[in-house]
Structure formats: C-alpha cells, structure tokens
Design a protein around this motif. Structure first.
Motif, PDB file in Angstrom:
ATOM      1  N   UNK A   1     -46.744 -27.623  79.071  1.00  0.00           N
ATOM      2  CA  UNK A   1     -46.252 -26.376  79.651  1.00  0.00           C
ATOM      3  C   UNK A   1     -45.766 -26.574  81.082  1.00  0.00           C
ATOM      4  N   UNK A   2     -46.467 -27.429  81.828  1.00  0.00           N
ATOM      5  CA  UNK A   2     -46.088 -27.692  83.214  1.00  0.00           C
ATOM      6  C   UNK A   2     -44.873 -28.596  83.325  1.00  0.00           C
ATOM      7  N   UNK A   3     -44.486 -29.248  82.234  1.00  0.00           N
ATOM      8  CA  UNK A   3     -43.383 -30.197  82.275  1.00  0.00           C
ATOM      9  C   UNK A   3     -43.803 -31.577  82.726  1.00  0.00           C
ATOM     10  N   UNK A   4     -45.114 -31.830  82.780  1.00  0.00           N
ATOM     11  CA  UNK A   4     -45.615 -33.134  83.207  1.00  0.00           C
ATOM     12  C   UNK A   4     -45.642 -34.137  82.054  1.00  0.00           C
TER      13      UNK A   4
ATOM     14  N   UNK B   1     -40.845 -26.153  74.343  1.00  0.00           N
ATOM     15  CA  UNK B   1     -41.406 -25.054  75.139  1.00  0.00           C
ATOM     16  C   UNK B   1     -40.240 -24.306  75.767  1.00  0.00           C
ATOM     17  N   UNK B   2     -40.161 -23.016  75.497  1.00  0.00           N
ATOM     18  CA  UNK B   2     -39.092 -22.164  76.019  1.00  0.00           C
ATOM     19  C   UNK B   2     -39.691 -21.224  77.057  1.00  0.00           C
ATOM     20  N   UNK B   3     -39.155 -21.239  78.269  1.00  0.00           N
ATOM     21  CA  UNK B   3     -39.612 -20.357  79.339  1.00  0.00           C
ATOM     22  C   UNK B   3     -38.431 -19.526  79.812  1.00  0.00           C
TER      23      UNK B   3
ATOM     24  N   UNK C   1     -37.580 -29.076  80.713  1.00  0.00           N
ATOM     25  CA  UNK C   1     -37.353 -30.519  80.609  1.00  0.00           C
ATOM     26  C   UNK C   1     -38.113 -31.297  81.675  1.00  0.00           C
ATOM     27  N   UNK C   2     -38.928 -30.613  82.472  1.00  0.00           N
ATOM     28  CA  UNK C   2     -39.681 -31.284  83.525  1.00  0.00           C
ATOM     29  C   UNK C   2     -40.402 -30.270  84.375  1.00  0.00           C
ATOM     30  N   UNK C   3     -41.082 -30.726  85.426  1.00  0.00           N
ATOM     31  CA  UNK C   3     -41.819 -29.805  86.306  1.00  0.00           C
ATOM     32  C   UNK C   3     -40.884 -28.847  87.027  1.00  0.00           C
ATOM     33  N   UNK C   4     -41.460 -27.735  87.470  1.00  0.00           N
ATOM     34  CA  UNK C   4     -40.694 -26.728  88.197  1.00  0.00           C
ATOM     35  C   UNK C   4     -41.631 -25.955  89.104  1.00  0.00           C
TER      36      UNK C   4
END
Length: 285
Positions: free
Chosen positions: A50-53, A61-63, A69-72
């Motif tokens: 979920x964190x993109x880690x 995972x759709x946000x 595709x990675x951390x944010x």
C-alpha cells in the motif's frame, strides 16, 4: 461504499512460498481500517505494498483512481520503530518531512509548522530535544506528528505502539483516535491488539493464517464515536465484537486455512458481519 483505495487481487510470493493471495478490499475516503491476523500471514507486506515500498506479484493497488507504482508523500507511514534521524531534534525531524512536501517553503515556515504539529501531539515542550533525549512514547508521538504534518491523503501504521508499555500505549491510542477523528484521515493500521482495532477502526479485516493467507472476513465496527480506552468496554455490543474477533484468532483462522472456505465465500466479496448490532443492550445499573 465508494473505494478511495482499492486492493485488487494482490498476491505476494517469496520463492516457492505464497505468503498471501487473492486479496481484495477497499477503503473509503475518511475511513479507518485495521488488519488483524497471526504472525506470518503477510500483514506488514500488505502495508508495504500500500505504501509503494514493495510491489505485488499479482494484482494492483488503486488510490484515487490511479495505480500506485512507488512511494508517495500522499501515503505517510508510521513504523513500529520511530525511524527518526538521531542527529536532528524533534522539530527538525518533522520540519524535514514538511520541507519535502513543500519545497518552496522557507526554513522558518517549515520549523513553525513542525512546532505546531508537535503541539497537537502534546510535544511542544520537547521540540528542541534529540531522539536520544526522548522516551519511547515521545518518539512515536514525533513519528505521528511527522506523518500528519505533511497532510497525507492516507495514513499507514504498522503496529506503532507494540513496543510501548501498556499505559503509554493506551494514551497514544486515544491520541490517534482523536487526531484521526479531527482530521477525517483515511487510515490503515496493522495490529495484534484487538481492543486497539475496536477503538480505532470503522472496519476490521480478519486475515487467515499464512502461508496462502486471505482476507477471511470483514467486521463492521458499529460502536459509536468518540471512543476512548476508558469508555470502550462499557459500550453495548463491545463484548460481542471483541469475542467475535478473538474467536476468529483462536479457532476460525486456523479452520479457514485447513478447510475449504464456507459456501458462498468469495475473495472478491468477503462477507461483512456486525456482531455488535446483534448483542443485547447492557442492563441498567
């Protein structure tokens, strides 16, 4: 429920071992969800995805309508360990995160915002102390302040209070419940503490044992807000809710893994239950 976050058919494998598979669930904007399950079922890996880690082996995972595709900075993480930079003060740790979010802000503006964030978690008096001068609970408060100071769209928490003593843990749980309510923060937390999940969550995801773990059940938490550790066990429906979750952890999580899922069960439409609604009201004192 319109999902702000949608986990769709996610799986993770390490070599020949499938840790979890066919994981589906959604989180509405402003909703707080807790994930509960035994060690080894992949809870932290789900949070990392979920964190993109980490990247899933299957699924997505759709946000907010976009595949991650990675951390944010839109998804802030509070870890089990405080993860503070030891050479910086409490204010410096928070200000650094703010400067990453607001690159056009001056140092003074970041520092002022950091001190305001620390004030919200009751640490304005410790803003100029370094992590070595702080207790474990204070360090975690700094981590929470740092996460909320960047105004993330989603807060991810990986058992942030598990290493703390019971009194400190309870105080921080009440603090997080208050902050999440005030900010209407979308949240996802991993926990082994059933009361912590009942205190904080709108829904509680119950995960079967690993390997090949799945989301087995979704428990709706209908206990009214605001909730505190002091009033939680007095609420009608609390004991039915707690007993239902404990029964899953003690017995049904193993049975779910050992046996075929019950008739009508679908990974894409995991059954939702409301044990608190079926509980009898407390007798008048």
């Amino acid at each position: 429920m319109t999902a702000y976050v949608s986990i769709e058919g996610v799986a993770r494998r390490y070599g020949p071992t499938t840790i979890f598979q066919d994981v589906w669930f959604g989180i509405a904007r402003g909703e707080f969800v807790c994930l509960v399950g035994h060690s080894g079922c992949g809870k932290t890996t789900i949070l990392n995805i979920l964190a993109g880690l980490e990247a899933p082996d299957d699924g997505a995972v759709i946000v907010d309508g976009q595949a991650i595709s990675g951390p944010s900075l839109d998804r802030a993480v509070v870890f089990q360990g405080h993860a503070l930079m030891p050479w910086m003060t409490a204010a410096g740790n928070v200000a650094f995160a703010i400067s990453c979010r607001h690159r056009d802000w001056s140092r003074a503006a970041c520092d002022a915002a950091a001190r305001e964030a620390l004030k919200r978690v009751g640490l304005d008096h410790a803003a100029d102390r370094k992590p070595a001068e702080l207790s474990g609970g204070m360090k975690q408060r700094v981590g929470i302040a740092r996460a909320l100071a960047i105004h993330p769209k989603m807060l991810l928490m990986d058992e942030p209070f598990s290493a703390l003593d019971a009194l400190t843990r309870g105080a921080l749980q009440d603090e997080v419940a208050r902050l999440v309510s005030e900010t209407e923060q979308t949240g996802f937390m991993i926990t082994h503490d059933v009361d912590e999940a009942i205190l904080l969550a709108d829904r509680i995801l119950l995960m079967s044992n690993g390997p090949e773990a799945r989301i087995a059940e979704v428990v709706l938490n209908t206990l009214p807000k605001p909730r505190t550790r002091a009033n939680l066990h007095h609420m009608p429906g609390y004991h039915a809710l707690r007993d239902h979750i404990l029964d899953f952890l003690i017995a049904r999580s193993r049975a779910f893994k050992a046996d075929a899922p019950p008739a009508g069960w679908s990974a894409r439409a995991v059954p939702e239950v409301s044990p608190a609604l079926s509980a009898p009201p407390l007798a008048a004192a």
